[in-house]
Write a protein that holds these residues in place. Structure first.
Motif, PDB file in Angstrom:
ATOM      1  N   ASP A   1       4.766  -2.367   5.161  1.00 38.27           N
ATOM      2  CA  ASP A   1       5.798  -2.415   3.761  1.00 38.27           C
ATOM      3  C   ASP A   1       5.297  -3.330   3.072  1.00 38.27           C
ATOM      4  O   ASP A   1       5.524  -2.879   2.035  1.00 38.27           O
ATOM      5  CB  ASP A   1       6.940  -1.908   4.722  1.00 38.27           C
ATOM      6  CG  ASP A   1       6.939  -0.816   4.830  1.00 38.27           C
ATOM      7  OD1 ASP A   1       5.746  -0.097   5.051  1.00 38.27           O
ATOM      8  OD2 ASP A   1       8.053  -0.489   6.069  1.00 38.27           O
ATOM      9  N   ILE A   2       5.144  -4.232   3.096  1.00 36.84           N
ATOM     10  CA  ILE A   2       4.871  -5.226   1.927  1.00 36.84           C
ATOM     11  C   ILE A   2       3.429  -4.933   0.795  1.00 36.84           C
ATOM     12  O   ILE A   2       3.744  -5.276  -0.183  1.00 36.84           O
ATOM     13  CB  ILE A   2       4.741  -6.654   2.416  1.00 36.84           C
ATOM     14  CG1 ILE A   2       4.277  -6.946   3.167  1.00 36.84           C
ATOM     15  CG2 ILE A   2       5.674  -8.197   2.426  1.00 36.84           C
ATOM     16  CD1 ILE A   2       3.505  -8.707   3.453  1.00 36.84           C
TER      17      ILE A   2
ATOM     18  N   HIS B   1       8.312   3.804   5.747  1.00 32.12           N
ATOM     19  CA  HIS B   1       9.604   2.125   5.109  1.00 32.12           C
ATOM     20  C   HIS B   1      10.065   1.889   5.255  1.00 32.12           C
ATOM     21  O   HIS B   1      11.398   1.077   4.542  1.00 32.12           O
ATOM     22  CB  HIS B   1       9.063   2.226   3.492  1.00 32.12           C
ATOM     23  CG  HIS B   1       7.384   3.598   3.179  1.00 32.12           C
ATOM     24  ND1 HIS B   1       6.096   2.779   2.719  1.00 32.12           N
ATOM     25  CD2 HIS B   1       7.216   3.978   2.641  1.00 32.12           C
ATOM     26  CE1 HIS B   1       5.286   3.187   3.091  1.00 32.12           C
ATOM     27  NE2 HIS B   1       6.144   4.147   1.903  1.00 32.12           N
TER      28      HIS B   1
ATOM     29  N   ASN C   1       3.828  -1.493   0.436  1.00 33.95           N
ATOM     30  CA  ASN C   1       3.704  -0.629  -0.464  1.00 33.95           C
ATOM     31  C   ASN C   1       4.255  -0.148  -1.911  1.00 33.95           C
ATOM     32  O   ASN C   1       3.272   0.601  -1.766  1.00 33.95           O
ATOM     33  CB  ASN C   1       5.485  -0.002   0.120  1.00 33.95           C
ATOM     34  CG  ASN C   1       5.575   1.800   0.017  1.00 33.95           C
ATOM     35  OD1 ASN C   1       4.728   2.281  -0.440  1.00 33.95           O
ATOM     36  ND2 ASN C   1       7.480   1.147  -0.112  1.00 33.95           N
ATOM     37  N   PHE C   2       4.418  -1.126  -2.475  1.00 33.59           N
ATOM     38  CA  PHE C   2       3.929  -1.103  -3.991  1.00 33.59           C
ATOM     39  C   PHE C   2       2.493  -2.198  -3.881  1.00 33.59           C
ATOM     40  O   PHE C   2       2.200  -2.558  -5.383  1.00 33.59           O
ATOM     41  CB  PHE C   2       5.619  -1.753  -5.129  1.00 33.59           C
ATOM     42  CG  PHE C   2       5.819  -0.808  -4.140  1.00 33.59           C
ATOM     43  CD1 PHE C   2       5.887   1.107  -5.751  1.00 33.59           C
ATOM     44  CD2 PHE C   2       7.660  -0.234  -3.720  1.00 33.59           C
ATOM     45  CE1 PHE C   2       6.827   1.640  -5.795  1.00 33.59           C
ATOM     46  CE2 PHE C   2       7.789   1.193  -3.573  1.00 33.59           C
ATOM     47  CZ  PHE C   2       7.267   2.153  -3.992  1.00 33.59           C
ATOM     48  N   ASN C   3       2.854  -3.567  -3.366  1.00 36.65           N
ATOM     49  CA  ASN C   3       1.839  -4.452  -3.957  1.00 36.65           C
ATOM     50  C   ASN C   3       0.159  -4.328  -3.077  1.00 36.65           C
ATOM     51  O   ASN C   3      -0.322  -3.635  -2.161  1.00 36.65           O
ATOM     52  CB  ASN C   3       2.166  -5.382  -2.795  1.00 36.65           C
ATOM     53  CG  ASN C   3       1.305  -7.197  -2.824  1.00 36.65           C
ATOM     54  OD1 ASN C   3      -0.317  -6.870  -3.387  1.00 36.65           O
ATOM     55  ND2 ASN C   3       1.333  -8.583  -2.809  1.00 36.65           N
ATOM     56  N   LEU C   4      -0.069  -3.670  -4.519  1.00 40.86           N
ATOM     57  CA  LEU C   4      -1.472  -3.059  -4.559  1.00 40.86           C
ATOM     58  C   LEU C   4      -2.667  -3.685  -3.092  1.00 40.86           C
ATOM     59  O   LEU C   4      -3.625  -3.617  -2.387  1.00 40.86           O
ATOM     60  CB  LEU C   4      -2.037  -2.839  -5.672  1.00 40.86           C
ATOM     61  CG  LEU C   4      -1.729  -2.125  -6.687  1.00 40.86           C
ATOM     62  CD1 LEU C   4      -2.028  -1.417  -7.582  1.00 40.86           C
ATOM     63  CD2 LEU C   4      -1.070  -0.314  -5.658  1.00 40.86           C
ATOM     64  N   LYS C   5      -2.973  -5.523  -3.717  1.00 39.77           N
ATOM     65  CA  LYS C   5      -3.287  -6.282  -3.238  1.00 39.77           C
ATOM     66  C   LYS C   5      -3.229  -5.590  -1.502  1.00 39.77           C
ATOM     67  O   LYS C   5      -4.390  -5.936  -0.714  1.00 39.77           O
ATOM     68  CB  LYS C   5      -3.371  -8.064  -3.471  1.00 39.77           C
ATOM     69  CG  LYS C   5      -4.090  -8.840  -3.235  1.00 39.77           C
ATOM     70  CD  LYS C   5      -3.745 -10.271  -3.785  1.00 39.77           C
ATOM     71  CE  LYS C   5      -5.847 -10.674  -3.499  1.00 39.77           C
ATOM     72  NZ  LYS C   5      -5.282 -10.766  -2.122  1.00 39.77           N
TER      73      LYS C   5
ATOM     74  N   THR D   1      10.796  -1.910   8.913  1.00 40.89           N
ATOM     75  CA  THR D   1      10.230  -3.311   9.158  1.00 40.89           C
ATOM     76  C   THR D   1      11.433  -3.604   8.520  1.00 40.89           C
ATOM     77  O   THR D   1      12.516  -4.097   7.863  1.00 40.89           O
ATOM     78  CB  THR D   1       9.116  -4.259   8.218  1.00 40.89           C
ATOM     79  OG1 THR D   1       9.616  -3.758   6.512  1.00 40.89           O
ATOM     80  CG2 THR D   1       7.670  -3.292   8.829  1.00 40.89           C
TER      81      THR D   1
ATOM     82  N   ASP E   1      11.057  -7.549   6.664  1.00 43.32           N
ATOM     83  CA  ASP E   1      10.637  -8.244   6.001  1.00 43.32           C
ATOM     84  C   ASP E   1       9.711  -7.791   5.105  1.00 43.32           C
ATOM     85  O   ASP E   1       9.168  -8.619   4.256  1.00 43.32           O
ATOM     86  CB  ASP E   1      10.528  -9.822   6.128  1.00 43.32           C
ATOM     87  CG  ASP E   1       9.825  -9.665   7.541  1.00 43.32           C
ATOM     88  OD1 ASP E   1       8.937  -8.809   7.766  1.00 43.32           O
ATOM     89  OD2 ASP E   1       9.152 -10.724   6.979  1.00 43.32           O
ATOM     90  N   GLY E   2       8.999  -5.690   5.658  1.00 41.65           N
ATOM     91  CA  GLY E   2       7.835  -5.934   4.815  1.00 41.65           C
ATOM     92  C   GLY E   2       6.564  -5.938   5.633  1.00 41.65           C
ATOM     93  O   GLY E   2       5.797  -5.282   5.802  1.00 41.65           O
TER      94      GLY E   2
END
Lengths: 357, 357
Positions: free
Chosen positions: A278-279, A325, A281-285, A328, A330-331
């Motif tokens: 889930d880190i 989402h 989820n918005f972090n495209l890289k 987790t 911490d993602g």
């Protein structure tokens, strides 16, 4: 090279009158060890690394952690206590002390393993002592005491009422299924040592899923492939995408699978993609990097299928911890919600494969 | 006595080119505070205890913890960072540092609040700094940054790319529903501050559930009843069985409910039994004690119904965290699995009551 389970000498005492203030202690080495990959070596270590000298030093160190190990015993004591000494790993922001160096007790009721209590660790010392459960009825119970996830256990004594009966449990699980993986297998972010997906799978299927999770590692090194191949098991699960790079996956999957297959021509080998982290989820890289790694492992498995490797299975990662989402801490690492979903999603897929063996 | 939300001054900067290495920081007090019971008092405290001098000292202290508070903002920055200083409560074996003193970011996507990243706390210092999420697209996003569960926040600055837009979010939730309770409401054993059942309920219903959880407390003291009655809200949830004794419940429920009802003749008052604590799964004494307390609160509510108290509701505890005994971290406090089940079980029951208001 190593096979079989460590079964301690049966240790029995006659049943007697209960007195919760009046305990006697049994060295856990006289009871049953559950979940070890090899029977030799240090009692509370997961691997006997004298046999696997080429493993990365960090993996050797992490194999001293007792994640996945449990002590099995039968008792009619109405109280269960413990004294245990740990050499803990450094603290992590993701882990409670309970998961890091505490104990977690399950008791079987009507054929189902159910939570009974925890051994709360001392916040300032490595020597711990505490009551795990008390005020129980005095029927004979099958007990499974999970050891800490991120610590080496130096000693463990289990306390029961003086005069109560205690003995080693007959081995509670069938077959032996190795799960090789990262911190997710190791149990990072489980709230206690019995809530990892590996521990849940054993309790719910009756099969012995053996925890070979190595936090921050599981990069599919050839030395690890050699190690896994040298451990006798009925099946091999490879949940090792999270920390490996796409290049490492492309370079190392073939050797890993073929090395196990060579030594174990019939055993199922089950490759698992990463959970959806889930880190990303918005972090495209991060999202893209993970997609590339998951595509790479799929391609490697497809190549092995095309090359004729039999009994090689593939489990997709995308639904393992759900899609909201929330699974987790911490993602990256599943929390207890994520672990529950992993266990329940993987169980039917695994049983379809393992039931046919 | 106190009503309304703390809405910081809108703080806007023109959008510009993103450069993740080149941040500027906005004091969170210039953005939106979400989840406060009172708008007066210390900015990051939950209660202004200058108005509630008779509260037990421990409750006053615990009201400095920022559980349930969140900072709302709009930004198009592709990176979100934070610098934050905490005065943490003493460490607990049940809590990760992440839950204890870390940050937890949610972003709204297609009308749904979704996890985006965490602010990882320093393991050795009270001053923390870190990236929460980066490499996002540069669309304008609604953000909700949950503050630590078991720490007092002394300062918080949110970092965005130089030149990016940031402003206070319009208040994201409707109505105001107080939840008074123990460590379970406070969030003990959530993996991070956004996974308590209170936080989940707000995100999923769009209503503002305000966290008045006080770990180790919530004993229904008359001073607490007076405090709750003096906070304007649209509904009052009383989840305070776990730490009160049966005698306290019998003595104090009537005053608690009637005091709130007197000041708020129309507001729903919702009494919740305890979750089934899994330390009582095999411990017969704990199991029985909890049954007695749950029966006592039910009797007290029935007496109030019979006395004609209107719009008083009752939610049973027995199914709140499921029935498989996997929903707690230590047999007392829900883990993330338990919190998810609590939120999903309570949501329809609460909405049936609150939708009619």
């Amino acid at each position: 090279m190593c096979r079989g389970y460590v079964v301690g000498m049966a240790f029995c005492l006659l049943a007697g009158m209960a007195n919760a203030q009046n305990l006697e202690y049994v060295d856990a080495r006289n009871l049953l060890m559950v979940g070890k990959a090899c029977s030799s070596g240090e009692y509370y270590h997961r691997l006997d690394t004298t046999f696997f000298k080429e493993l990365p030093p960090k993996v050797k160190y992490l194999s001293t952690h007792s994640c996945g190990l449990a002590i099995g015993f039968l008792t009619n004591s109405s109280i269960i206590s413990a004294k245990w000494e740990v050499k803990p790993d450094k603290p992590s922001p993701n882990l409670s002390a309970m998961a890091h160096r505490g104990l977690d007790l399950y008791i079987k009721r009507h054929g189902v393993w159910e939570f009974a209590g925890v051994g709360i660790p001392d916040m300032h010392a490595n020597m711990n002592e505490g009551t795990i459960v008390q005020d129980m009825d005095s029927t004979l119970k099958e007990c499974l005491l999970y050891l800490p996830l991120f610590s080496e256990v130096k000693s463990l004594e289990i306390g029961i009422e003086k005069g109560a009966f205690v003995s080693a449990l007959p081995y509670p699980f069938e077959k032996k299924v190795l799960i090789y993986g990262s911190s997710i297998v190791h149990g990072a972010e489980a709230s206690r040592s019995g809530t990892t997906y590996v521990a849940k799978l054993s309790r719910r299927t009756g099969l012995d899923f053996v925890n070979l999770g190595f936090s921050g590692n599981a990069r599919m090194e050839n030395s690890m492939a050699d190690c896994l191949a040298n451990i006798e098991a009925d099946a091999y699960i490879l949940d090792c995408v999270p920390n490996a790079t796409a290049d490492q996956i492309a370079e190392r999957t073939d050797y890993l699978v073929r090395t196990i297959r060579e030594k174990h021509p019939e055993a199922p080998i089950i490759v698992v993609q990463s959970i959806v982290m889930d880190i990303g989820n918005f972090n495209l890289k991060v999202k893209n990097d993970l997609l590339v790694k998951d595509r790479t492992i799929r391609k490697e498995v497809e190549k092995l299928w095309q090359a004729g490797v039999q009994n090689l299975h593939f489990i997709e990662g995308r639904d393992l911890i759900g899609n909201d989402h929330e699974g987790t801490g911490d993602g990256i690492h599943p929390n207890d919600l994520g672990f529950e979903r992993m266990a329940e999603t993987m169980k039917p897929k695994l049983m379809e494969i393992l039931d046919n063996e």
